[in-house]
Scaffold this motif. Structure first.
Motif, PDB file in Angstrom:
ATOM      1  N   PHE A   1      15.902 -92.769 -10.382  1.00 42.23           N
ATOM      2  CA  PHE A   1      15.179 -92.107  -9.292  1.00 42.23           C
ATOM      3  C   PHE A   1      15.702 -92.512  -7.912  1.00 42.23           C
ATOM      4  O   PHE A   1      15.130 -92.127  -6.893  1.00 42.23           O
ATOM      5  N   GLY A   2      16.790 -93.279  -7.876  1.00 37.83           N
ATOM      6  CA  GLY A   2      17.354 -93.711  -6.600  1.00 37.83           C
ATOM      7  C   GLY A   2      18.127 -92.606  -5.906  1.00 37.83           C
ATOM      8  O   GLY A   2      18.736 -91.752  -6.545  1.00 37.83           O
ATOM      9  N   THR A   3      18.097 -92.629  -4.576  1.00 36.08           N
ATOM     10  CA  THR A   3      18.832 -91.671  -3.753  1.00 36.08           C
ATOM     11  C   THR A   3      19.396 -92.408  -2.541  1.00 36.08           C
ATOM     12  O   THR A   3      19.220 -93.620  -2.399  1.00 36.08           O
ATOM     13  N   VAL A   4      20.053 -91.674  -1.649  1.00 37.22           N
ATOM     14  CA  VAL A   4      20.630 -92.315  -0.459  1.00 37.22           C
ATOM     15  C   VAL A   4      19.678 -92.294   0.731  1.00 37.22           C
ATOM     16  O   VAL A   4      20.005 -92.852   1.787  1.00 37.22           O
ATOM     17  N   ASP A   5      18.491 -91.650   0.591  1.00 38.70           N
ATOM     18  CA  ASP A   5      17.539 -91.711   1.703  1.00 38.70           C
ATOM     19  C   ASP A   5      16.837 -93.064   1.697  1.00 38.70           C
ATOM     20  O   ASP A   5      17.040 -93.882   0.803  1.00 38.70           O
ATOM     21  N   SER A   6      16.009 -93.314   2.684  1.00 37.35           N
ATOM     22  CA  SER A   6      15.446 -94.654   2.893  1.00 37.35           C
ATOM     23  C   SER A   6      14.683 -95.185   1.685  1.00 37.35           C
ATOM     24  O   SER A   6      14.914 -96.302   1.226  1.00 37.35           O
ATOM     25  N   THR A   7      13.758 -94.361   1.152  1.00 39.41           N
ATOM     26  CA  THR A   7      12.964 -94.818   0.005  1.00 39.41           C
ATOM     27  C   THR A   7      13.818 -94.929  -1.250  1.00 39.41           C
ATOM     28  O   THR A   7      13.761 -95.926  -1.974  1.00 39.41           O
ATOM     29  N   GLY A   8      14.614 -93.904  -1.507  1.00 41.95           N
ATOM     30  CA  GLY A   8      15.474 -93.911  -2.693  1.00 41.95           C
ATOM     31  C   GLY A   8      16.528 -94.994  -2.639  1.00 41.95           C
ATOM     32  O   GLY A   8      16.892 -95.568  -3.671  1.00 41.95           O
ATOM     33  N   TYR A   9      16.999 -95.310  -1.431  1.00 40.47           N
ATOM     34  CA  TYR A   9      18.016 -96.364  -1.276  1.00 40.47           C
ATOM     35  C   TYR A   9      17.429 -97.721  -1.643  1.00 40.47           C
ATOM     36  O   TYR A   9      18.111 -98.564  -2.233  1.00 40.47           O
ATOM     37  N   ALA A  10      16.153 -97.923  -1.303  1.00 40.56           N
ATOM     38  CA  ALA A  10      15.481 -99.176  -1.664  1.00 40.56           C
ATOM     39  C   ALA A  10      15.419 -99.336  -3.174  1.00 40.56           C
ATOM     40  O   ALA A  10      15.520-100.457  -3.698  1.00 40.56           O
ATOM     41  N   LEU A  11      15.261 -98.212  -3.885  1.00 43.17           N
ATOM     42  CA  LEU A  11      15.254 -98.274  -5.347  1.00 43.17           C
ATOM     43  C   LEU A  11      16.616 -98.717  -5.871  1.00 43.17           C
ATOM     44  O   LEU A  11      16.702 -99.523  -6.812  1.00 43.17           O
ATOM     45  N   LEU A  12      17.687 -98.198  -5.268  1.00 45.36           N
ATOM     46  CA  LEU A  12      19.035 -98.588  -5.682  1.00 45.36           C
ATOM     47  C   LEU A  12      19.262-100.078  -5.449  1.00 45.36           C
ATOM     48  O   LEU A  12      19.778-100.781  -6.326  1.00 45.36           O
ATOM     49  N   VAL A  13      18.886-100.550  -4.269  1.00 46.85           N
ATOM     50  CA  VAL A  13      19.064-101.968  -3.943  1.00 46.85           C
ATOM     51  C   VAL A  13      18.249-102.834  -4.889  1.00 46.85           C
ATOM     52  O   VAL A  13      18.714-103.866  -5.380  1.00 46.85           O
ATOM     53  N   GLY A  14      17.017-102.404  -5.174  1.00 45.10           N
ATOM     54  CA  GLY A  14      16.173-103.163  -6.095  1.00 45.10           C
ATOM     55  C   GLY A  14      16.788-103.252  -7.482  1.00 45.10           C
ATOM     56  O   GLY A  14      16.761-104.309  -8.123  1.00 45.10           O
ATOM     57  N   GLY A  15      17.364-102.141  -7.950  1.00 42.61           N
ATOM     58  CA  GLY A  15      18.011-102.148  -9.259  1.00 42.61           C
ATOM     59  C   GLY A  15      19.194-103.093  -9.314  1.00 42.61           C
ATOM     60  O   GLY A  15      19.432-103.746 -10.340  1.00 42.61           O
ATOM     61  N   ILE A  16      19.932-103.175  -8.219  1.00 41.21           N
ATOM     62  CA  ILE A  16      21.093-104.075  -8.170  1.00 41.21           C
ATOM     63  C   ILE A  16      20.658-105.532  -8.115  1.00 41.21           C
ATOM     64  O   ILE A  16      21.196-106.386  -8.822  1.00 41.21           O
ATOM     65  N   ILE A  17      19.661-105.820  -7.293  1.00 41.82           N
ATOM     66  CA  ILE A  17      19.189-107.209  -7.152  1.00 41.82           C
ATOM     67  C   ILE A  17      18.596-107.725  -8.460  1.00 41.82           C
ATOM     68  O   ILE A  17      18.619-108.933  -8.727  1.00 41.82           O
ATOM     69  N   LEU A  18      18.080-106.831  -9.289  1.00 42.10           N
ATOM     70  CA  LEU A  18      17.527-107.246 -10.582  1.00 42.10           C
ATOM     71  C   LEU A  18      18.580-107.849 -11.506  1.00 42.10           C
ATOM     72  O   LEU A  18      18.235-108.401 -12.556  1.00 42.10           O
ATOM     73  N   HIS A  19      19.846-107.757 -11.121  1.00 44.34           N
ATOM     74  CA  HIS A  19      20.916-108.295 -11.974  1.00 44.34           C
ATOM     75  C   HIS A  19      20.694-109.778 -12.275  1.00 44.34           C
ATOM     76  O   HIS A  19      21.011-110.244 -13.374  1.00 44.34           O
TER      77      HIS A  19
END
Length: 407
Positions: free
Chosen positions: A291-309
């Protein structure tokens, strides 16, 4: 830091800088570059890691442990690897690239064991001294990703430069390895059986139901893991994320922080909870990606998924290594660690890489990827593995294990 620890840390830094310099952006290089690789072809390239992991015990067990000093073998393998990486950067066809990278990974994967061997053999207290040295390796991976993002090679479509950068670092490590303290073979002249090389003596650990469940879960969770390694960078670049490789380095940063905090969590949460949280993090990560995107909310999802590493890797794989060490006991410790690595990064990742290519091709139409559907597949696999693990794993059973296999 003592001079010896600094030297060993520098070795570890270069080792993982080399790997991170090209491996993270490999999928983007193949898919969006001049080779125009399909999802299955990208997966085939990532299979090189699994092939290397499967063959690594033979190189280390048959050669390094018996005939030559570890630092010299490390130097030779890195020297040949530098040449292979340099030519891979300019490969004209996918088949020629795949051949080069397959040979390279068969030579590179054994160096992961060699740097560990060199480091631990020159430590007075490996349990305390090895973690900060190993952390230097994670920092090397991070620096490589940040450097690629800062230079903008992804946006410029110049990812062939990552292979040339890695080749230069590999040449530097080859030269540096010749200066490292001598680490002679421990089994010079000794007969080494195939069972010793593959760690098959550790199969007796599978007689414990709890360890069998853990072992099978470890292999199964590597299937969704392969999706992350193979397609996260192409996914981020496809969405238009700038400096994707640099952003991905946040995953290694979280890994470093959590690795240092592992003793705290391990003593308070226990094996089952740590392993379950690690697998649950894989489910959450892929849902965030879906559900991640490049907009502000969706970008936070991407960053969160990466940090979960950090949780994904440390809570499952590092905890698993500790659990294996405790369960095996001193007699089978080395064999058990080698066998679990062969099963996960060899067999598990091989299956996952193969499956990820099929899934990506299935959800790609006219070159357009349906990333939401793609990421929900590994999320579903990880969720099933988590449910089975929670239902079958009994941590308490290990406390009554035989004395030869203490928990």
């Amino acid at each position: 830091m003592k001079p010896m620890m600094f030297r060993l840390g520098s070795m570890m830094f270069l080792e993982f800088f080399i790997w991170g310099a090209w491996f993270v952006t490999l999928g983007t290089f193949l898919g969006a570059g001049p080779l125009h690789a399909t999802g299955s072809q990208v997966a085939a390239a990532f299979l090189s890691q699994s092939i290397g992991a499967i063959l690594a015990p033979f190189i280390v067990g048959l050669v390094a442990d018996r005939y030559f000093s570890a630092q010299r073998i490390l130097a030779v393998l890195q020297l040949v690897g530098a040449v292979l990486l340099w030519f891979a950067a300019s490969a004209a066809t996918f088949s020629s690239f795949l051949t080069l990278i397959m040979v390279y990974m068969v030579l590179f994967m054994p160096t992961l064991a060699l740097v560990n061997s060199v480091a631990m053999r020159h430590m007075d207290n490996p349990e305390k001294q090895f973690p900060p040295v190993r952390v230097a390796g994670s920092i090397g991976w991070i620096v490589a990703g940040v450097l690629i993002g800062w230079l903008g090679w992804e946006q410029q479509h110049r990812l062939e430069l990552t292979f040339q950068m890695a080749a230069g670092a590999s040449l530097l490590l080859a030269i540096y390895a010749f200066t490292l303290p001598d680490t002679p073979p421990l089994k010079r002249g000794a007969d080494v059986s195939m069972s010793d090389i593959l760690g098959l003596d550790s199969l007796r650990l599978l007689k414990s139901r709890s360890y069998l469940v853990f072992f099978l879960a470890s292999v199964a969770i590597c299937v969704p893991l392969a999706f992350y390694y193979s397609f996260t960078n192409p996914f981020l670049n496809d969405l238009g994320v700038k400096g994707a490789a640099g952003l991905q380095s946040l995953g290694q940063a979280s890994e470093v922080i959590l690795m240092l905090a592992m003793p705290f969590f391990f003593s308070r949460l226990g094996v089952k909870m740590m392993l379950a949280l690690g697998m649950g993090a894989w489910v959450l990560r892929y849902i965030l990606f879906a559900f991640g995107t490049v907009d502000s909310t969706g970008y936070a999802l991407l960053v969160g998924g990466i940090i979960l590493h950090g949780i994904c890797y440390d809570f499952f794989f590092v905890t698993g290594q500790i659990y294996t060490d405790q369960h095996a006991g001193p007699k089978f410790r080395t064999a058990a660690q080698g066998f679990i690595t062969l099963a996960t990064y060899g067999v598990g990742m091989l299956i996952g890489s193969w499956l990820s290519g099929i899934v990506v091709d299935h959800f790609t139409v006219n070159g357009v990827h349906d990333w939401k559907s793609i990421w929900l597949v590994p999320a579903g696999v990880a969720f099933v593995v988590l449910l089975v693990f929670l239902a079958l794993f009994r941590e308490r059973a290990d406390r009554t294990a035989p004395a030869t296999h203490p928990a």
